[in-house]
Design an enzyme around this catalytic site. Structure first.
Site, PDB file in Angstrom:
ATOM      1  N   PRO A  11       0.732  -1.294  -0.172  1.00 47.15           N
ATOM      2  CA  PRO A  11       0.115   0.370   0.047  1.00 47.15           C
ATOM      3  C   PRO A  11       0.657   1.303  -0.148  1.00 47.15           C
ATOM      4  CG  PRO A  11      -0.162  -0.895   1.924  1.00 47.15           C
ATOM      5  CD  PRO A  11       0.326  -1.787   1.107  1.00 47.15           C
ATOM      6  N   ASN A  12       0.559   2.111  -0.624  1.00 46.59           N
ATOM      7  CA  ASN A  12       0.986   3.159  -0.588  1.00 46.59           C
ATOM      8  C   ASN A  12       2.436   3.339  -2.246  1.00 46.59           C
ATOM      9  OD1 ASN A  12      -1.401   5.079   0.354  1.00 46.59           O
ATOM     10  ND2 ASN A  12      -0.620   3.837   2.303  1.00 46.59           N
ATOM     11  N   ARG A  19       5.567  11.490  -3.369  1.00 48.50           N
ATOM     12  CA  ARG A  19       5.601  12.581  -1.946  1.00 48.50           C
ATOM     13  C   ARG A  19       6.378  12.148  -0.662  1.00 48.50           C
ATOM     14  NH1 ARG A  19       1.737  14.376  -4.053  1.00 48.50           N
ATOM     15  NH2 ARG A  19      -0.961  14.213  -3.788  1.00 48.50           N
ATOM     16  N   TYR A  24      11.391   8.702   1.672  1.00 48.54           N
ATOM     17  CA  TYR A  24      11.900   7.546  -0.105  1.00 48.54           C
ATOM     18  C   TYR A  24      11.986   8.470  -0.724  1.00 48.54           C
ATOM     19  CZ  TYR A  24       8.259   5.250   3.499  1.00 48.54           C
ATOM     20  OH  TYR A  24       7.382   5.405   4.314  1.00 48.54           O
ATOM     21  N   ASN A  74       7.848  -5.746  -0.800  1.00 51.01           N
ATOM     22  CA  ASN A  74       7.884  -4.309   0.365  1.00 51.01           C
ATOM     23  C   ASN A  74       6.243  -4.619   0.266  1.00 51.01           C
ATOM     24  OD1 ASN A  74       7.439  -2.197   1.457  1.00 51.01           O
ATOM     25  ND2 ASN A  74       9.256  -0.738   0.152  1.00 51.01           N
ATOM     26  N   ALA A  77       3.063  -1.055   4.961  1.00 49.37           N
ATOM     27  CA  ALA A  77       2.732  -0.115   6.237  1.00 49.37           C
ATOM     28  C   ALA A  77       1.940  -2.446   6.467  1.00 49.37           C
ATOM     29  CB  ALA A  77       1.393   0.225   6.557  1.00 49.37           C
ATOM     30  N   GLU A  98      12.431 -10.018   1.629  1.00 48.20           N
ATOM     31  CA  GLU A  98      11.506  -8.436   2.150  1.00 48.20           C
ATOM     32  C   GLU A  98      12.616  -7.590   1.543  1.00 48.20           C
ATOM     33  OE1 GLU A  98      10.301  -8.908   6.533  1.00 48.20           O
ATOM     34  OE2 GLU A  98       9.786  -7.124   6.770  1.00 48.20           O
ATOM     35  N   HIS A 100      12.677  -3.196   2.068  1.00 48.66           N
ATOM     36  CA  HIS A 100      12.147  -1.468   2.386  1.00 48.66           C
ATOM     37  C   HIS A 100      12.712  -0.424   2.134  1.00 48.66           C
ATOM     38  CE1 HIS A 100       9.307  -3.968   5.399  1.00 48.66           C
ATOM     39  NE2 HIS A 100      10.529  -4.782   5.851  1.00 48.66           N
ATOM     40  N   ARG A 107      13.380   4.021  12.529  1.00 46.99           N
ATOM     41  CA  ARG A 107      11.644   5.086  13.073  1.00 46.99           C
ATOM     42  C   ARG A 107      10.285   4.272  14.261  1.00 46.99           C
ATOM     43  NH1 ARG A 107       9.003   5.125   6.639  1.00 46.99           N
ATOM     44  NH2 ARG A 107       8.301   6.295   8.058  1.00 46.99           N
TER      45      ARG A 107
HETATM   46  O1  CA2 Z   1      10.393   1.707   3.902  1.00 51.00           O
HETATM   47  C1  CA2 Z   1       9.232   1.039   3.579  1.00 51.00           C
HETATM   48  O2  CA2 Z   1      10.027   0.429   2.677  1.00 51.00           O
HETATM   49  C2  CA2 Z   1       8.410   1.078   3.718  1.00 51.00           C
HETATM   50  O3  CA2 Z   1       8.129  -0.345   3.331  1.00 51.00           O
HETATM   51  C3  CA2 Z   1       7.084   1.990   4.017  1.00 51.00           C
HETATM   52  C4  CA2 Z   1       5.966   1.584   4.371  1.00 51.00           C
HETATM   53  C5  CA2 Z   1       5.961   1.285   5.617  1.00 51.00           C
HETATM   54  O4  CA2 Z   1       4.803   1.712   5.883  1.00 51.00           O
HETATM   55  C6  CA2 Z   1       6.954   1.063   6.086  1.00 51.00           C
HETATM   56  O5  CA2 Z   1       7.289   0.602   7.772  1.00 51.00           O
HETATM   57  C7  CA2 Z   1       8.488   0.795   5.533  1.00 51.00           C
HETATM   58  C8  CA2 Z   1       5.472   3.470   3.959  1.00 51.00           C
HETATM   59  C9  CA2 Z   1       5.061   3.146   1.981  1.00 51.00           C
HETATM   60  C10 CA2 Z   1       4.429   4.644   1.745  1.00 51.00           C
HETATM   61  O6  CA2 Z   1       5.014   4.839   0.869  1.00 51.00           O
HETATM   62  C11 CA2 Z   1       5.064   5.698   0.118  1.00 51.00           C
HETATM   63  C12 CA2 Z   1       5.724   6.958  -0.674  1.00 51.00           C
HETATM   64  C13 CA2 Z   1       5.881   7.489  -1.413  1.00 51.00           C
HETATM   65  C14 CA2 Z   1       4.507   8.506  -0.327  1.00 51.00           C
HETATM   66  C15 CA2 Z   1       4.654   8.060   0.283  1.00 51.00           C
HETATM   67  C16 CA2 Z   1       3.934   7.020   1.103  1.00 51.00           C
END
Ligand code: CA2
Length: 147
Positions: A11-12, A19, A24, A74, A77, A98, A100, A107
């Protein structure tokens, strides 16, 4: 014969590059997929899939049981919440890495635990999009297709 590496993003992650670049980075998911695809030798395919829906990710992990030799995931969340994704990965027999983008251990505490790590053969965190390429290179070495 299993000839496909599945690249799964949760997700996201479709917002990658649009963003929160301070966390990221500026690369998009398309950039990630291209970088991974460029590493593959003839005869190996990349199946790239992103979803904001847990069930869709699980269905794709099930599909990987048919033709997948490895999964790079990946889970976003869902990493920290999804026993269902862990169960699906436990039914997959190939390599699981996996990834990230961020160093989840630097974090919030709730990001320190991963259900997926209970199944993953390797975990990469904090290398940004390089982590995906590192995962693919590792898989190619494991498969003996890196020369
Ligand atoms: O660090 C990572 O890759 C995470 O898997 C990213 C997740 C977060 O919930 C994990 O704890 C760590 C969040 C992904 C959100 O992705 C976005 C990318 C760009 C802008 C906004 C959100």
């Amino acid at each position: 014969m299993s000839e496909t590496i599945y690249l799964l993003n949760g997700p996201n992650l479709n917002l990658l590059g649009q963003r929160q670049p301070e966390i990221y980075g500026y690369d998009t998911l398309d950039d990630v997929e291209s970088a991974c695809r460029a590493l593959l030798p003839d005869g190996l395919e990349l199946m790239a899939f992103q979803s904001n829906h847990e069930g869709a990710l699980i269905d794709t992990i099930h599909a990987a049981r048919q033709d997948g030799c490895a999964i790079v995931i990946n889970p976003g969340a869902f990493t920290h919440t999804s026993v269902a994704i862990l169960d699906a990965l436990n039914a997959f027999e190939g390599i699981v890495i996996e990834v990230h983008l961020s160093n989840v251990h630097k974090r919030e505490t709730f990001r320190h635990h991963s259900y997926v790590s209970l199944r993953a053969d390797g975990v990469i965190a904090g290398l940004g999009i390089e982590g995906y390429a590192a995962a693919i290179r590792h898989i190619l070495r494991q498969l003996g297709t890196d020369d």
